[in-house]
Design a protein around this motif. Sequence first.
Motif, PDB file in Angstrom:
ATOM      1  N   MET A 161       0.771  -1.061  -0.034  1.00  0.00           N
ATOM      2  CA  MET A 161       0.047  -0.129  -0.021  1.00  0.00           C
ATOM      3  C   MET A 161       1.014   1.213  -0.176  1.00  0.00           C
ATOM      4  SD  MET A 161      -2.736   1.347   2.890  1.00  0.00           S
ATOM      5  CE  MET A 161      -1.777   2.164   3.846  1.00  0.00           C
ATOM      6  N   THR A 162       0.641   2.340  -0.902  1.00  0.00           N
ATOM      7  CA  THR A 162       1.356   3.360  -1.035  1.00  0.00           C
ATOM      8  C   THR A 162       0.599   4.745  -0.908  1.00  0.00           C
ATOM      9  OG1 THR A 162       3.002   2.441  -2.840  1.00  0.00           O
ATOM     10  CG2 THR A 162       2.832   4.828  -2.635  1.00  0.00           C
ATOM     11  N   ILE A 163       1.057   5.416  -0.006  1.00  0.00           N
ATOM     12  CA  ILE A 163       0.434   6.854   0.466  1.00  0.00           C
ATOM     13  C   ILE A 163       1.207   7.834  -0.532  1.00  0.00           C
ATOM     14  CG2 ILE A 163      -0.271   8.532   1.964  1.00  0.00           C
ATOM     15  CD1 ILE A 163      -0.504   6.440   4.239  1.00  0.00           C
ATOM     16  N   HIS A 164       0.761   8.373  -1.503  1.00  0.00           N
ATOM     17  CA  HIS A 164       1.749   9.044  -2.549  1.00  0.00           C
ATOM     18  C   HIS A 164       2.107  10.396  -1.822  1.00  0.00           C
ATOM     19  CE1 HIS A 164       1.330   6.290  -5.785  1.00  0.00           C
ATOM     20  NE2 HIS A 164       0.067   6.045  -5.534  1.00  0.00           N
ATOM     21  N   SER A 165       1.324  11.177  -1.119  1.00  0.00           N
ATOM     22  CA  SER A 165       1.611  12.481  -0.404  1.00  0.00           C
ATOM     23  C   SER A 165       0.758  12.287   0.844  1.00  0.00           C
ATOM     24  CB  SER A 165       1.005  13.561  -1.501  1.00  0.00           C
ATOM     25  OG  SER A 165       1.193  14.975  -0.528  1.00  0.00           O
ATOM     26  N   VAL A 166       1.839  11.982   1.895  1.00  0.00           N
ATOM     27  CA  VAL A 166       1.330  11.799   3.405  1.00  0.00           C
ATOM     28  C   VAL A 166       1.134  12.994   3.741  1.00  0.00           C
ATOM     29  CG1 VAL A 166       3.534  11.878   4.352  1.00  0.00           C
ATOM     30  CG2 VAL A 166       1.770  10.208   5.208  1.00  0.00           C
ATOM     31  N   SER A 167       0.016  13.046   4.917  1.00  0.00           N
ATOM     32  CA  SER A 167      -0.446  14.250   5.383  1.00  0.00           C
ATOM     33  C   SER A 167      -0.492  13.975   6.894  1.00  0.00           C
ATOM     34  CB  SER A 167      -1.473  15.016   4.970  1.00  0.00           C
ATOM     35  OG  SER A 167      -2.674  14.011   5.217  1.00  0.00           O
ATOM     36  N   LYS A 168      -0.693  14.771   7.790  1.00  0.00           N
ATOM     37  CA  LYS A 168      -0.653  14.721   9.146  1.00  0.00           C
ATOM     38  C   LYS A 168      -1.923  13.919   9.581  1.00  0.00           C
ATOM     39  CE  LYS A 168       0.754  15.760  13.151  1.00  0.00           C
ATOM     40  NZ  LYS A 168       2.319  15.319  13.610  1.00  0.00           N
ATOM     41  N   SER A 169      -2.813  14.011   8.611  1.00  0.00           N
ATOM     42  CA  SER A 169      -4.286  12.816   8.886  1.00  0.00           C
ATOM     43  C   SER A 169      -3.913  11.645   8.559  1.00  0.00           C
ATOM     44  CB  SER A 169      -5.151  13.427   8.049  1.00  0.00           C
ATOM     45  OG  SER A 169      -4.801  13.322   6.563  1.00  0.00           O
ATOM     46  N   ASP A 170      -2.788  11.236   8.011  1.00  0.00           N
ATOM     47  CA  ASP A 170      -2.492   9.792   7.806  1.00  0.00           C
ATOM     48  C   ASP A 170      -1.716   9.371   9.091  1.00  0.00           C
ATOM     49  OD1 ASP A 170      -3.423   9.542   5.204  1.00  0.00           O
ATOM     50  OD2 ASP A 170      -1.649  10.635   4.331  1.00  0.00           O
ATOM     51  N   GLU A 171      -1.270   9.999   9.957  1.00  0.00           N
ATOM     52  CA  GLU A 171      -0.595   9.452  11.226  1.00  0.00           C
ATOM     53  C   GLU A 171      -1.540   8.538  12.198  1.00  0.00           C
ATOM     54  OE1 GLU A 171       2.443  11.914  13.643  1.00  0.00           O
ATOM     55  OE2 GLU A 171       0.422  12.229  14.649  1.00  0.00           O
ATOM     56  N   GLY A 172      -0.941   7.454  12.522  1.00  0.00           N
ATOM     57  CA  GLY A 172      -1.961   6.543  13.285  1.00  0.00           C
ATOM     58  C   GLY A 172      -1.230   5.214  13.387  1.00  0.00           C
ATOM     59  N   LEU A 173      -2.065   4.160  13.998  1.00  0.00           N
ATOM     60  CA  LEU A 173      -1.405   2.871  14.010  1.00  0.00           C
ATOM     61  C   LEU A 173      -1.904   2.018  13.051  1.00  0.00           C
ATOM     62  CD1 LEU A 173      -2.437   2.239  18.032  1.00  0.00           C
ATOM     63  CD2 LEU A 173      -0.112   2.143  16.908  1.00  0.00           C
ATOM     64  N   TYR A 174      -1.008   1.284  12.183  1.00  0.00           N
ATOM     65  CA  TYR A 174      -1.274   0.453  11.144  1.00  0.00           C
ATOM     66  C   TYR A 174      -0.765  -0.928  11.314  1.00  0.00           C
ATOM     67  CZ  TYR A 174      -1.543   4.857   8.202  1.00  0.00           C
ATOM     68  OH  TYR A 174      -2.113   6.066   7.885  1.00  0.00           O
ATOM     69  N   LYS A 175      -1.485  -1.736  10.789  1.00  0.00           N
ATOM     70  CA  LYS A 175      -1.340  -3.083  10.925  1.00  0.00           C
ATOM     71  C   LYS A 175      -1.849  -3.813   9.681  1.00  0.00           C
ATOM     72  CE  LYS A 175      -5.348  -4.783  12.866  1.00  0.00           C
ATOM     73  NZ  LYS A 175      -5.977  -5.765  14.294  1.00  0.00           N
ATOM     74  N   CYS A 176      -1.358  -5.059   9.154  1.00  0.00           N
ATOM     75  CA  CYS A 176      -2.089  -5.709   7.879  1.00  0.00           C
ATOM     76  C   CYS A 176      -2.437  -7.276   8.370  1.00  0.00           C
ATOM     77  CB  CYS A 176      -0.903  -5.580   6.751  1.00  0.00           C
ATOM     78  SG  CYS A 176       0.380  -6.516   7.151  1.00  0.00           S
ATOM     79  N   SER A 177      -2.947  -7.958   7.495  1.00  0.00           N
ATOM     80  CA  SER A 177      -3.516  -9.318   7.625  1.00  0.00           C
ATOM     81  C   SER A 177      -3.359  -9.775   6.147  1.00  0.00           C
ATOM     82  CB  SER A 177      -4.546  -9.295   8.342  1.00  0.00           C
ATOM     83  OG  SER A 177      -5.683  -8.883   7.568  1.00  0.00           O
ATOM     84  N   ILE A 178      -3.026 -10.980   6.433  1.00  0.00           N
ATOM     85  CA  ILE A 178      -3.086 -11.860   4.781  1.00  0.00           C
ATOM     86  C   ILE A 178      -3.807 -13.095   5.332  1.00  0.00           C
ATOM     87  CG2 ILE A 178      -1.708 -13.343   3.346  1.00  0.00           C
ATOM     88  CD1 ILE A 178       0.604 -11.355   3.706  1.00  0.00           C
ATOM     89  N   SER A 179      -5.073 -13.477   4.514  1.00  0.00           N
ATOM     90  CA  SER A 179      -5.907 -14.477   4.626  1.00  0.00           C
ATOM     91  C   SER A 179      -5.172 -15.729   4.559  1.00  0.00           C
ATOM     92  CB  SER A 179      -6.813 -14.375   3.697  1.00  0.00           C
ATOM     93  OG  SER A 179      -7.794 -15.604   3.890  1.00  0.00           O
ATOM     94  N   GLY A 180      -5.213 -16.614   5.638  1.00  0.00           N
ATOM     95  CA  GLY A 180      -4.622 -17.896   5.781  1.00  0.00           C
ATOM     96  C   GLY A 180      -3.230 -18.087   6.463  1.00  0.00           C
ATOM     97  N   VAL A 181      -2.643 -16.685   6.388  1.00  0.00           N
ATOM     98  CA  VAL A 181      -1.188 -16.759   6.919  1.00  0.00           C
ATOM     99  C   VAL A 181      -1.198 -16.133   8.476  1.00  0.00           C
ATOM    100  CG1 VAL A 181       1.061 -15.823   6.493  1.00  0.00           C
ATOM    101  CG2 VAL A 181      -0.383 -16.422   4.653  1.00  0.00           C
TER     102      VAL A 181
END
Length: 252
Positions: A161-181
């Motif tokens: 996932m790419t955020i092309h022009s990050v801003s202050k509103s993009d700040e936060g806690l991120y995680k990801c998941s892969i089905s079956g993994v």
Amino acid sequence: MEITMLCLIFCLNTLSSSGTKEEEGVSIRVIPGRSQFFKYDLVSLGCESSAGGNTVKRNRSGRAPESCAYGWGRFNGSFCTIFDLYPQDSGLYWCETEPGEHSHAVNITVTAGSVILESPVLHVMEGDAVTLNCTTKTPSNLPADFYKDGFLIRTDSTGEMTIHSVSKSDEGLYKCSISGVGESPESWLAVRAPAPPPAALLSVSRLMCHLVVGTPYLLSTIVLGLIFRDRRRAAQPDEEQDRSHAVIMEME
């Protein structure tokens, strides 16, 4: 004269300081530059500072701060390297100098799971492009779901996932998941506003310099003008009296 000299000294100091790079103190580097690691991964942490006696310290949950020199990593004078990471190595890491300066702390998370989120360990600047990768122990391009502050924000077929022009509103806690993994831990994405351009700072400094240096001269000119005006007004009655006396003498 003394006021003018003080103003000139202030001006020169302002211009000289604005023309040089601001001292940044001490900062920390993390190689590879991500915040999450698999168990048994390797990580190196380095200090960048003009001061001597740099060391890397950490603070794990429920424990007192520990220095790399005391055995949890191998310190060679520039970098502290941990060759086999374990989940208990998760915590805050920072650099510290002998004079007592310290860098911002970075949060490193080590998981025994099968998925990590590759996100920047240091802050990113507003306007930059940021790429988040959902990675498994065995490299793959499996579809992944990305979450911010607990909410699903995007699903990508390549796990990126790419955020092309990050801003202050993009700040936060991120995680990801892969089905079956599996699912990755959460990591904080920090966003900062860019510093003002040096040219803009220099222009402001020059403007302040002109104001500071020019103000005493302007005030002196105004005061001298007022004194001259008052003297002219005071002299006018005497001049009119002399003229009246001269006219009377001519008439006689």
